[in-house]
Design an enzyme around this catalytic site. Structure first.
Site, PDB file in Angstrom:
ATOM      1  N   ARG A 101       0.868  -1.220  -0.095  1.00 23.65           N
ATOM      2  CA  ARG A 101      -0.089   0.026   0.085  1.00 23.65           C
ATOM      3  C   ARG A 101       0.952   1.308   0.070  1.00 23.65           C
ATOM      4  O   ARG A 101       0.497   2.236  -0.682  1.00 23.65           O
ATOM      5  CB  ARG A 101      -1.143  -0.248   1.157  1.00 23.65           C
ATOM      6  CG  ARG A 101      -1.912   1.314   1.280  1.00 23.65           C
ATOM      7  CD  ARG A 101      -2.909   0.995   2.454  1.00 23.65           C
ATOM      8  NE  ARG A 101      -3.929  -0.101   2.181  1.00 23.65           N
ATOM      9  CZ  ARG A 101      -3.716  -1.242   2.664  1.00 23.65           C
ATOM     10  NH1 ARG A 101      -3.049  -1.379   3.777  1.00 23.65           N
ATOM     11  NH2 ARG A 101      -4.872  -1.945   2.244  1.00 23.65           N
ATOM     12  N   TYR A 102       1.977   1.286   0.744  1.00 24.12           N
ATOM     13  CA  TYR A 102       2.717   2.368   0.809  1.00 24.12           C
ATOM     14  C   TYR A 102       4.293   2.133   0.100  1.00 24.12           C
ATOM     15  O   TYR A 102       4.598   0.922   0.222  1.00 24.12           O
ATOM     16  CB  TYR A 102       3.019   2.920   2.295  1.00 24.12           C
ATOM     17  CG  TYR A 102       1.689   3.053   3.082  1.00 24.12           C
ATOM     18  CD1 TYR A 102       1.270   4.248   3.008  1.00 24.12           C
ATOM     19  CD2 TYR A 102       1.155   2.132   4.040  1.00 24.12           C
ATOM     20  CE1 TYR A 102      -0.053   4.444   3.565  1.00 24.12           C
ATOM     21  CE2 TYR A 102       0.213   2.349   4.774  1.00 24.12           C
ATOM     22  CZ  TYR A 102      -0.504   3.428   4.588  1.00 24.12           C
ATOM     23  OH  TYR A 102      -1.571   3.877   5.098  1.00 24.12           O
ATOM     24  N   ARG A 105       7.098   0.426   2.519  1.00 25.93           N
ATOM     25  CA  ARG A 105       6.815  -0.813   3.290  1.00 25.93           C
ATOM     26  C   ARG A 105       5.804  -1.678   2.799  1.00 25.93           C
ATOM     27  O   ARG A 105       4.956  -1.386   1.657  1.00 25.93           O
ATOM     28  CB  ARG A 105       6.142  -0.534   4.581  1.00 25.93           C
ATOM     29  CG  ARG A 105       4.770   0.024   4.746  1.00 25.93           C
ATOM     30  CD  ARG A 105       4.804   1.083   6.086  1.00 25.93           C
ATOM     31  NE  ARG A 105       5.290   2.373   5.275  1.00 25.93           N
ATOM     32  CZ  ARG A 105       4.474   3.629   5.668  1.00 25.93           C
ATOM     33  NH1 ARG A 105       3.742   3.495   6.507  1.00 25.93           N
ATOM     34  NH2 ARG A 105       4.697   4.722   5.022  1.00 25.93           N
ATOM     35  N   CYS A 114      -5.079 -17.453  13.769  1.00 25.14           N
ATOM     36  CA  CYS A 114      -5.056 -16.371  14.785  1.00 25.14           C
ATOM     37  C   CYS A 114      -5.470 -17.364  16.118  1.00 25.14           C
ATOM     38  O   CYS A 114      -6.156 -18.430  16.184  1.00 25.14           O
ATOM     39  CB  CYS A 114      -6.183 -15.657  14.672  1.00 25.14           C
ATOM     40  SG  CYS A 114      -6.004 -14.307  13.336  1.00 25.14           S
ATOM     41  N   CYS A 118     -11.380 -12.347  16.386  1.00 29.18           N
ATOM     42  CA  CYS A 118     -12.184 -10.959  16.787  1.00 29.18           C
ATOM     43  C   CYS A 118     -13.533 -11.053  16.372  1.00 29.18           C
ATOM     44  O   CYS A 118     -13.300 -11.061  15.018  1.00 29.18           O
ATOM     45  CB  CYS A 118     -11.307  -9.790  16.942  1.00 29.18           C
ATOM     46  SG  CYS A 118      -9.831 -10.080  17.745  1.00 29.18           S
ATOM     47  N   CYS A 121     -13.089  -8.359  13.267  1.00 28.46           N
ATOM     48  CA  CYS A 121     -11.780  -8.301  12.541  1.00 28.46           C
ATOM     49  C   CYS A 121     -12.144  -7.820  10.741  1.00 28.46           C
ATOM     50  O   CYS A 121     -12.934  -8.147  10.310  1.00 28.46           O
ATOM     51  CB  CYS A 121     -11.512  -9.712  12.554  1.00 28.46           C
ATOM     52  SG  CYS A 121      -9.730 -10.002  11.203  1.00 28.46           S
ATOM     53  N   ARG A 123     -10.266  -8.508   8.502  1.00 29.16           N
ATOM     54  CA  ARG A 123      -9.977  -9.783   7.675  1.00 29.16           C
ATOM     55  C   ARG A 123     -10.875 -10.903   7.833  1.00 29.16           C
ATOM     56  O   ARG A 123     -10.407 -12.039   7.445  1.00 29.16           O
ATOM     57  CB  ARG A 123      -8.383 -10.128   7.751  1.00 29.16           C
ATOM     58  CG  ARG A 123      -7.674  -8.893   7.134  1.00 29.16           C
ATOM     59  CD  ARG A 123      -6.140  -9.590   6.823  1.00 29.16           C
ATOM     60  NE  ARG A 123      -5.239  -8.395   6.393  1.00 29.16           N
ATOM     61  CZ  ARG A 123      -4.171  -7.778   7.141  1.00 29.16           C
ATOM     62  NH1 ARG A 123      -4.086  -8.327   8.168  1.00 29.16           N
ATOM     63  NH2 ARG A 123      -3.466  -6.901   6.378  1.00 29.16           N
ATOM     64  N   ASP A 282     -13.031  -0.545  11.100  1.00 26.31           N
ATOM     65  CA  ASP A 282     -13.100  -0.800   9.918  1.00 26.31           C
ATOM     66  C   ASP A 282     -14.442  -1.481   9.499  1.00 26.31           C
ATOM     67  O   ASP A 282     -14.850  -2.369  10.082  1.00 26.31           O
ATOM     68  CB  ASP A 282     -11.732  -1.763   9.287  1.00 26.31           C
ATOM     69  CG  ASP A 282     -10.584  -1.034   9.310  1.00 26.31           C
ATOM     70  OD1 ASP A 282     -10.279   0.086   9.209  1.00 26.31           O
ATOM     71  OD2 ASP A 282      -9.628  -1.679  10.070  1.00 26.31           O
ATOM     72  N   ASP A 319      -8.442   3.881   8.675  1.00 26.91           N
ATOM     73  CA  ASP A 319      -7.721   3.336   7.585  1.00 26.91           C
ATOM     74  C   ASP A 319      -8.951   3.615   6.602  1.00 26.91           C
ATOM     75  O   ASP A 319     -10.090   3.207   6.636  1.00 26.91           O
ATOM     76  CB  ASP A 319      -7.682   1.947   7.545  1.00 26.91           C
ATOM     77  CG  ASP A 319      -6.449   1.404   6.954  1.00 26.91           C
ATOM     78  OD1 ASP A 319      -6.108   1.819   5.865  1.00 26.91           O
ATOM     79  OD2 ASP A 319      -6.001   0.377   7.223  1.00 26.91           O
ATOM     80  N   LYS A 326      -3.948   5.088   5.972  1.00 25.44           N
ATOM     81  CA  LYS A 326      -4.419   5.573   7.113  1.00 25.44           C
ATOM     82  C   LYS A 326      -4.121   7.130   7.436  1.00 25.44           C
ATOM     83  O   LYS A 326      -3.205   7.636   6.921  1.00 25.44           O
ATOM     84  CB  LYS A 326      -3.450   4.843   8.277  1.00 25.44           C
ATOM     85  CG  LYS A 326      -3.764   3.504   8.622  1.00 25.44           C
ATOM     86  CD  LYS A 326      -3.053   3.048   9.437  1.00 25.44           C
ATOM     87  CE  LYS A 326      -3.067   1.471   9.712  1.00 25.44           C
ATOM     88  NZ  LYS A 326      -2.424   0.552   8.698  1.00 25.44           N
TER      89      LYS A 326
END
Length: 368
Positions: A101-102, A105, A114, A118, A121, A123, A282, A319, A326
């Site tokens: 995305r950047y 990085r 996981c 959560c 989440c 994702r 999100d 985000d 972000k």
């Protein structure tokens, strides 16, 4: 552990295995029998996992811990603004396992498993026990992509949770990244230290050691997650000279009060963790019941100014849906005045900045 006296008897004995199925939740007293049919529908769409260490923290099914991990019928309701890929990971994935995305990085997602799942989440459409890991060929292609892009200076290991990998595989990935001359920083994002601290063995902590700048970012949303076991797990990592940052999500019914946020960020600092990001939720499918409006989030964070040390102050961030990156959300303290600028103090008072004081404020020493 002391449990609430209002809990069903079935919750009086802590579970010793990860709860994954609706019958497990029923046996543990976390959901009522009449909810089972609709929760089976939820389970067919989204994974559930509540490891023993996290189960032990639940004092009531709707408390700030239980609310994060116990499935809810509201997850079947998708609001018009919600998206299966809310931050555009899929569109920004040049090869499996990579998100770019950047410019400087990239994310490396070696697995989509996981320690717990959560309920909010972003994702959630991808992670789960069947998410698996990148096989050797896919991992090799992802690493080759990183090698071929010398502008990438930082690699963020995420997923899924990279600390669910074996020490051998995690260590191999860290070594491969460390062998790339252009990669100067490696970041690991994980829930494991608070969700399943027993997994943080000396061997796993050793796998993170590298001559690159290694950072751990721990996801926690409530002060009670920082148990003695979690702090001990974090110390094993910190003992390798790995600094730790904290990130959290602003969640209705979990940390949506100034007192809860203060407790969370104080607990982080006391565990030698610098609060890094407080994320606006999100818009993943079925998460609207966790939503806190941005205006309310700004008020909550502003309520902490002057109450907690600057060490405990995160960046409240959004985000932007669609993969646009972000941005900080404030709160803001500088505002226009009739003939210049004014600044608002933590108590709400407004102070005019004149031509003499503004340069002093801009250049003077800071304490916090």
């Amino acid at each position: 552990m002391t449990r609430s006296v209002n809990l069903p008897d079935s919750m009086s004995t802590p579970a010793r295995r990860t709860l994954r199925r609706v019958p497990d939740l029923l046996d543990a007293g976390l959901v009522p029998p009449e909810a089972a049919p609709v929760l089976e529908d939820v389970a067919r769409r989204y994974a559930t996992a509540i490891p023993p260490a996290f189960y032990d923290l639940i004092q009531a099914p709707d408390d700030p811990i239980g609310r994060q991990v116990i499935p809810d019928a509201a997850e079947l309701l998708t609001a018009p603004h919600e998206r299966a890929d809310p931050i555009g990971d899929d569109a920004l994935s040049p090869v499996p396992g990579i998100v770019h995305r950047y410019a400087d990085r990239a994310l490396l997602k070696p697995l989509l498993v996981c320690p717990l799942y959560c309920r909010f989440c972003f994702r959630r459409e991808h992670v789960g026990p069947d998410g698996g890991v990148l096989d050797d060929d896919a991992l090799a292609r992802a690493l080759d992509w990183l090698r071929a892009h010398p502008a990438i200076r930082e690699v963020i290991l995420t997923g899924g949770d990279p600390l669910m990998l074996s020490p051998r595989r995690l260590g191999a990935i860290v070594r491969a990244l460390g062998d790339m001359a252009h990669v100067t920083t490696i970041r690991v994002h994980s829930r494991v230290p608070v969700a399943d601290p027993g997994r943080i063995t000396g061997e796993l902590a050793d796998a993170l050691e590298t001559d690159r700048a290694m950072w751990l970012v721990v996801h926690a949303n409530h002060a009670r997650e920082f148990t003695p076991a979690a702090r001990a797990a974090l110390r094993r990592i910190q003992a390798r000279a790995i600094p730790v940052l904290g990130q959290s999500v602003l969640l209705r019914g979990v940390n949506d009060s100034t007192a809860a946020l203060e407790g969370l960020f104080r607990a982080m600092v006391e565990a030698r963790i610098k609060p890094y990001y407080l994320h606006q939720l999100d818009p993943a499918p079925g998460t609207a019941h966790f939503h806190v409006p941005i205006a309310e989030g700004r008020r909550l964070l502003a309520g902490l100014r002057g109450r907690v040390t600057g060490l405990a102050w995160p960046t409240y961030t959004l985000d932007i849906p669609g993969g646009h990156g972000k941005v900080p959300l404030g709160p803001d303290y500088l505002e226009p005045a009739a003939d210049g600028l004014a600044v608002r103090d933590p108590a709400g008072g407004l102070h005019k900045l004149d031509a003499e004081s503004a340069p002093n404020l801009a250049l003077g020493a800071r304490e916090g």
